[in-house]
Design a protein around this motif. Sequence first.
Motif, PDB file in Angstrom:
ATOM      1  N   ASP A 272       0.829  -1.207   0.000  1.00  0.00           N
ATOM      2  CA  ASP A 272       0.000   0.000   0.000  1.00  0.00           C
ATOM      3  C   ASP A 272       0.865   1.259   0.000  1.00  0.00           C
ATOM      4  OD1 ASP A 272      -2.280  -1.581   0.013  1.00  0.00           O
ATOM      5  OD2 ASP A 272      -2.710  -1.265   2.149  1.00  0.00           O
ATOM      6  N   ALA A 273       1.956   1.238   0.756  1.00  0.00           N
ATOM      7  CA  ALA A 273       2.847   2.394   0.813  1.00  0.00           C
ATOM      8  C   ALA A 273       3.498   2.653  -0.542  1.00  0.00           C
ATOM      9  CB  ALA A 273       3.920   2.175   1.886  1.00  0.00           C
TER      10      ALA A 273
ATOM     11  N   LYS B  49       3.697  10.492  -6.583  1.00  0.00           N
ATOM     12  CA  LYS B  49       5.071  10.977  -6.778  1.00  0.00           C
ATOM     13  C   LYS B  49       5.165  12.233  -7.636  1.00  0.00           C
ATOM     14  CE  LYS B  49       6.102   7.916 -10.621  1.00  0.00           C
ATOM     15  NZ  LYS B  49       7.006   6.897 -11.120  1.00  0.00           N
ATOM     16  N   ASP B  50       4.145  12.508  -8.445  1.00  0.00           N
ATOM     17  CA  ASP B  50       4.200  13.689  -9.312  1.00  0.00           C
ATOM     18  C   ASP B  50       3.783  14.976  -8.605  1.00  0.00           C
ATOM     19  OD1 ASP B  50       5.088  12.175 -11.466  1.00  0.00           O
ATOM     20  OD2 ASP B  50       3.050  11.730 -12.128  1.00  0.00           O
ATOM     21  N   HIS B  51       3.105  14.862  -7.473  1.00  0.00           N
ATOM     22  CA  HIS B  51       2.653  16.090  -6.814  1.00  0.00           C
ATOM     23  C   HIS B  51       2.932  16.167  -5.306  1.00  0.00           C
ATOM     24  CE1 HIS B  51      -0.796  13.315  -6.834  1.00  0.00           C
ATOM     25  NE2 HIS B  51      -1.109  13.838  -5.679  1.00  0.00           N
TER      26      HIS B  51
ATOM     27  N   GLU C 193       6.931  14.270   2.376  1.00  0.00           N
ATOM     28  CA  GLU C 193       5.521  14.427   2.736  1.00  0.00           C
ATOM     29  C   GLU C 193       4.827  13.066   2.796  1.00  0.00           C
ATOM     30  OE1 GLU C 193       3.854  18.481   0.930  1.00  0.00           O
ATOM     31  OE2 GLU C 193       4.899  17.251  -0.577  1.00  0.00           O
ATOM     32  N   MET C 194       5.158  12.218   1.832  1.00  0.00           N
ATOM     33  CA  MET C 194       4.533  10.902   1.787  1.00  0.00           C
ATOM     34  C   MET C 194       4.938  10.052   2.978  1.00  0.00           C
ATOM     35  SD  MET C 194       4.504   9.795  -2.194  1.00  0.00           S
ATOM     36  CE  MET C 194       5.763  10.787  -2.969  1.00  0.00           C
TER      37      MET C 194
ATOM     38  N   LEU D  59       2.624   8.489   5.982  1.00  0.00           N
ATOM     39  CA  LEU D  59       2.578   7.047   6.236  1.00  0.00           C
ATOM     40  C   LEU D  59       3.154   6.668   7.595  1.00  0.00           C
ATOM     41  CD1 LEU D  59       3.771   5.920   2.703  1.00  0.00           C
ATOM     42  CD2 LEU D  59       1.480   5.548   3.661  1.00  0.00           C
ATOM     43  N   GLY D  60       3.906   7.572   8.200  1.00  0.00           N
ATOM     44  CA  GLY D  60       4.511   7.288   9.491  1.00  0.00           C
ATOM     45  C   GLY D  60       5.750   6.400   9.405  1.00  0.00           C
ATOM     46  N   ILE D  61       6.471   6.508   8.287  1.00  0.00           N
ATOM     47  CA  ILE D  61       7.695   5.730   8.098  1.00  0.00           C
ATOM     48  C   ILE D  61       8.811   6.674   7.657  1.00  0.00           C
ATOM     49  CG2 ILE D  61       6.515   3.574   7.545  1.00  0.00           C
ATOM     50  CD1 ILE D  61       6.988   4.143   4.590  1.00  0.00           C
ATOM     51  N   SER D  62      10.036   6.184   7.667  1.00  0.00           N
ATOM     52  CA  SER D  62      11.162   7.028   7.255  1.00  0.00           C
ATOM     53  C   SER D  62      11.272   7.082   5.731  1.00  0.00           C
ATOM     54  CB  SER D  62      12.471   6.492   7.847  1.00  0.00           C
ATOM     55  OG  SER D  62      12.813   5.271   7.231  1.00  0.00           O
ATOM     56  N   THR D  63      11.955   8.113   5.273  1.00  0.00           N
ATOM     57  CA  THR D  63      12.195   8.269   3.839  1.00  0.00           C
ATOM     58  C   THR D  63      12.973   7.082   3.292  1.00  0.00           C
ATOM     59  OG1 THR D  63      12.204  10.673   4.045  1.00  0.00           O
ATOM     60  CG2 THR D  63      13.236   9.760   2.083  1.00  0.00           C
TER      61      THR D  63
END
Length: 64
Positions: free
Chosen positions: A12-13, A21-23, A28-29, A33-37
Amino acid sequence: MAKHYDTEFKNDAVQYYLNNKDHLKVTEMDSNLGISTSTLQKWVRLRAVVPAIMPVILKRKMRG
């Protein structure tokens, strides 16, 4: 201690990333989602690699 996420959450992530990814920025994502980059980027890379190697894995299983 490292967190463990189930496969459904990971899928799902990655789908959320692909859809946005385009906007949205990755930062931010991952915040949403509450996860690291780095975790999100790793899952996206793995999703790109796994379909490419799946035929090889299946051939090896068929042989053995």
